[in-house]
Every structure is written in C-alpha cells, then in structure tokens.
Design a protein around this motif. Structure first.
Motif, mmCIF file in Angstrom:
data_model
loop_
_atom_site.group_PDB
_atom_site.id
_atom_site.type_symbol
_atom_site.label_atom_id
_atom_site.label_comp_id
_atom_site.label_asym_id
_atom_site.label_seq_id
_atom_site.Cartn_x
_atom_site.Cartn_y
_atom_site.Cartn_z
ATOM 1 N N TYR A 29 0.824 -1.194 0.000
ATOM 2 C CA TYR A 29 0.000 0.000 0.000
ATOM 3 C C TYR A 29 0.868 1.257 0.000
ATOM 4 O O TYR A 29 1.944 1.278 -0.554
ATOM 5 N N ASN A 59 -14.402 -0.749 4.108
ATOM 6 C CA ASN A 59 -14.627 -2.120 3.646
ATOM 7 C C ASN A 59 -15.631 -2.141 2.505
ATOM 8 O O ASN A 59 -16.189 -1.109 2.121
ATOM 9 N N PHE A 142 -7.535 -0.224 -3.678
ATOM 10 C CA PHE A 142 -7.330 -1.176 -2.592
ATOM 11 C C PHE A 142 -6.753 -2.510 -3.055
ATOM 12 O O PHE A 142 -6.608 -3.430 -2.258
ATOM 13 N N ALA A 161 -11.640 -8.024 3.619
ATOM 14 C CA ALA A 161 -10.639 -7.230 4.335
ATOM 15 C C ALA A 161 -11.224 -5.914 4.843
ATOM 16 O O ALA A 161 -12.179 -5.370 4.285
ATOM 17 N N TYR A 163 -9.773 -2.076 5.618
ATOM 18 C CA TYR A 163 -8.623 -1.257 5.253
ATOM 19 C C TYR A 163 -8.511 -0.032 6.159
ATOM 20 O O TYR A 163 -9.523 0.561 6.535
ATOM 21 N N HIS A 174 -4.235 -3.521 5.808
ATOM 22 C CA HIS A 174 -5.540 -4.164 5.892
ATOM 23 C C HIS A 174 -5.524 -5.233 6.982
ATOM 24 O O HIS A 174 -4.457 -5.705 7.403
#
Length: 200
Positions: A29, A59, A142, A161, A163, A174
C-alpha cells in the motif's frame, strides 16, 4: 559486564520508545485514495475530500449478502463501541456497497439500522455508482477484486478485508474483517491503530 548489560537495556528502551505510537505501512500500500463522489444511507453526497483530517476504516459489503457481510458489519460495530469507550475522535467508517443497483439509499439505511452503532460514530454506507465503477475503484485503490452479482444471481464476490486509511488519505494496511480459518478479526490491533493515527 554490568555496564554493558545496562547500556543494552537503555538502548532497548530507546528503540522501543521510538517505535511506539507508529503504524507500519504494508509494502503493498502507501497510495492515496483517488477522488470519488457517492451517496450515503441518508441520501447525502459524500466525497473523497470529506475524508480529509480523519482516520478511516474502509470495507466492501452489500446488504443482500448471505454470508460474510453481517459479521463484518458486526465486527465494525463492536470496534466503534470500543473506540467510543476509549474516547477516540476524528475517525470514521466507510462501507462501499458492491451491489449498487440493488442497494439504494433506502435499502442501505434499513440495513445499517439493524446494528447497534454508537450514536456519535460517523459511518457512511455508500452507493450511487455503477457496478463497473466500484469494480475499477476497488482494484485501483485497494488492490482487491470486486464482482457485482451476475445476471440472474443475487450474490456478489468481494474481499472481506478491512482497510486502514490515515488522515492524509493514504491506505496504510488491511486486516481480516471476519474470523475465517486461521485468521481472526484483530479488534485490539484495529482499535490501537486508529487511536495511534487519529488526529488529537
């Protein structure tokens, strides 16, 4: 020998002090969330710029989900309660529906109303875009795949997940959004990360 041992202890304390209060960015990320404008459960506009200055838990869900979405939403509800108990401010929760054609503002308002969310929690469950848009947005930002329901079906495919996005809009990391296999929802880690990053 005693002096060496004492020096090592002091050095260890210094190192732990330096690392305290930091949240490590996952290597995959570090990118900022791109611009968007959507509609939340109150039929009000919500834009990327509305995220500025707050930490966000993000999410992907949909209201007709028969499996993972209700427990994901429940986990976030419990997280919001713990953050309220800790008196954490300047954070929000953002849930993108992956079935925008079915999830109108009225439908998502009804869904979120089933959960005992603390009154002060800023939680936007959003819609108002096409299936193709959310699919591209999820992948570009994402790095996750979203597949809205196929023709004649009512179940979508999406990541479970959760985040973490910092106050500058950068995606940090995440977590597992539900208990699944060897992974469990790390509520203490999530709460501590939000506490660490939320502007005072």
């Amino acid at each position: 020998m005693e002096k060496l041992l004492l020096a090592m202890i002091v050095f260890s304390i210094i190192l732990s002090s330096c690392s305290a209060g930091q949240v490590e960015i996952m290597p995959s990320y570090g990118n900022e969330v791109s611009d968007f404008e959507v509609t939340d459960q109150n039929d009000e506009a919500f834009k990327r710029s509305d995220m500025d200055g707050k930490v966000w838990l993000v999410n992907f869900i949909f209201t007709n989900c028969k499996t993972v979405c209700p427990p994901m939403t429940m986990n976030l509800t419990e997280t919001a309660k713990e953050l309220e108990d800790e008196n954490v401010k300047n954070y929000g929760i953002l849930s993108f529906t992956v079935d925008p054609e079915e999830d109108t503002p009225e439908v998502i308002a009804d869904y979120i109303g089933w959960f005992d969310i603390p009154e002060e929690t800023e939680w936007h469950l959003v819609t108002g875009y096409s299936p193709d848009v959310i699919k591209r947005f999820a992948k570009a930002n994402f790095k996750t795949n979203v597949d809205p329901p196929k023709a004649g079906e009512d179940q979508a495919t999406h990541s479970t997940a959760l985040y973490l996005v910092d106050a500058e809009g950068t995606i940090i990391k995440h977590y597992s959004g539900i208990d699944f296999g060897d992974d469990s929802y790390p509520i203490e880690e999530v709460v501590n990360d939000v506490k660490t990053l939320a502007p005072r």
